[in-house]
Structures are given as C-alpha cells and as structure tokens.
Design a protein around this motif. Structure first.
Motif, PDB file in Angstrom:
ATOM      1  N   ALA A   1       0.864  -1.183   0.000  1.00  0.00           N
ATOM      2  CA  ALA A   1       0.000   0.000   0.000  1.00  0.00           C
ATOM      3  C   ALA A   1       0.903   1.236   0.000  1.00  0.00           C
ATOM      4  N   PRO A   2       0.348   2.419  -0.259  1.00  0.00           N
ATOM      5  CA  PRO A   2       1.161   3.636  -0.271  1.00  0.00           C
ATOM      6  C   PRO A   2       2.049   3.801   0.956  1.00  0.00           C
ATOM      7  N   ALA A   3       1.549   3.435   2.136  1.00  0.00           N
ATOM      8  CA  ALA A   3       2.324   3.595   3.372  1.00  0.00           C
ATOM      9  C   ALA A   3       3.550   2.694   3.412  1.00  0.00           C
ATOM     10  N   ASP A   4       3.588   1.681   2.536  1.00  0.00           N
ATOM     11  CA  ASP A   4       4.715   0.750   2.514  1.00  0.00           C
ATOM     12  C   ASP A   4       5.894   1.271   1.708  1.00  0.00           C
ATOM     13  N   ILE A   5       5.701   2.366   1.001  1.00  0.00           N
ATOM     14  CA  ILE A   5       6.817   2.988   0.288  1.00  0.00           C
ATOM     15  C   ILE A   5       7.564   3.864   1.285  1.00  0.00           C
ATOM     16  N   LYS A   6       8.741   3.415   1.691  1.00  0.00           N
ATOM     17  CA  LYS A   6       9.509   4.142   2.710  1.00  0.00           C
ATOM     18  C   LYS A   6      10.854   4.597   2.142  1.00  0.00           C
TER      19      LYS A   6
END
Length: 209
Positions: A90-95
């Motif tokens: 998900a978007p939050a997993d792009i770190k």
C-alpha cells in the motif's frame, strides 16, 4: 430471342457480382496493408531504455496476484538487485525504496487465495501509482506471463500500470496484440520486449544505476 435476352441479363448480373467481389477483396487487402503499416509505424516509435532510471533498493509488489510475481522475485535475486517485497503493498509501505517494480498479471485463483476482489486490487494499484508519483520514484512495469497471462482480468491491471510506468519490460508472447507497444508509443515510455522470462534479467538489471 427471349432466351438470348435472359442469358445476356444473367451474364451481366454475374459480371457485376464478380466485380463487386473483386472490389471487396481489394478493399479488404488495402485495409490489412494499412493496418500492418500502422502497426509497423507504431513499433518504430518505441525505443528501449537507453540509460538507467532507478536506484536501489526497490519495492517489489504484485499487481493481480499471479504466480508471475515469484518469477520476477527470482529474476531480481539472480540480478542481485536490493529490494523489499510486499505482494499487497500500500502507499504507506513505500519508505526508503527508490523505485517501484510492479509484476503485472491477473489471476482469479491468486486473488481468491489472498481474499482480494479484483476491484479492490485495482483500487490498490491506482493508490500505489499515485503515491509513487507523489514521491517522485520511478515505476517499472514487468509482464512475464506471456500470452497465458493476458485477457479480460489481466488487462484490467496491465493498462493502468503500463500507462503510468517509466519503463516497460514484457515477454513478447504477451504482446501479440501490441497492447504494450501502443501504450509505450502513445505515452512515450521506453519499452524492451524479450523472448523468454530468463531474458527479462538483462533489461531489468539495466534499469538500475
């Protein structure tokens, strides 16, 4: 006299039918030639990747939940590319990741096993693409499933990813209808087509600095 007139009319009718058939055949041939020329012209507009666009590490995710994801994972391992893996990212997993690699291929079995509806997978795909663009990280679309991984379900995932990719890699048997070629030409996206899954490793590695 009457029979001669009837025969003359029949001959005229047959000649008209023959001419119409010839004209129709010629028109069909002309349309086929034009379509072929358009296809060749479109293909000539597409260029392969000329220089690396991505830095490591990458985020590898599945789009469509097919087994193709595992193949792309193996290719990245063999190419010694550093990456994190999340099939349902998900978007939050792009770190800390600096490129998004999307292994595209729809599987009703894979979606079912993951408990995901096709429409929810499409929504996740769109949100992930939006997040990558906001973070200004490139997107690499990889389609390795060939002809067997095309069709109504897969194409729902193929199109949004390919249209928003910064680079497309496709096994050529999955591009017989030139879907990827047409998208690459219209969107001015570099694309490399290879003969086999094993050959994907070369352009994939080339994409990384």
């Amino acid at each position: 006299m009457k029979s001669k007139r009837i025969m003359s009319l029949l001959c005229i009718g047959l000649l008209a039918i023959s001419l119409t058939a010839c004209g129709s055949s010629k028109e069909t041939s002309q349309k086929q030639d034009a379509a072929k020329q358009t296809e060749q012209g479109t293909a000539s507009q597409v260029k392969g990747l000329e220089k690396a666009i991505a830095e490591q590490p990458a985020l590898l995710t599945s789009i469509g939940q097919s087994a193709d994801f595992e193949m792309v994972k193996a290719l990245m391992d063999n190419s010694q590319i550093k990456y994190t893996i999340n099939k349902v990212a998900a978007p939050a997993d792009i770190k800390a990741e600096k490129v998004l690699v999307m292994a595209v291929g729809g599987s009703s079995k894979g979606l079912g096993a993951a408990g995901i509806k096709a429409e929810d997978e499409i929504k996740r795909t769109e949100e992930l693409i939006k997040a990558a663009k906001e973070k200004k990280i490139p997107i690499i679309c990889v389609h390795v499933g060939g002809e067997n991984r095309r069709g109504e379900l897969s194409d729902k995932f193929v199109k949004p990813v390919a249209e928003n990719a910064d680079y497309i890699i496709v096994v050529e048997s999955g591009n017989k209808d030139n879907l990827f070629t047409n998208i690459a030409a219209q969107k001015n996206i570099p694309m490399d087509s290879v003969k086999s899954i094993a050959d994907v490793a070369v352009p994939l590695k080339k994409a990384f600095k």
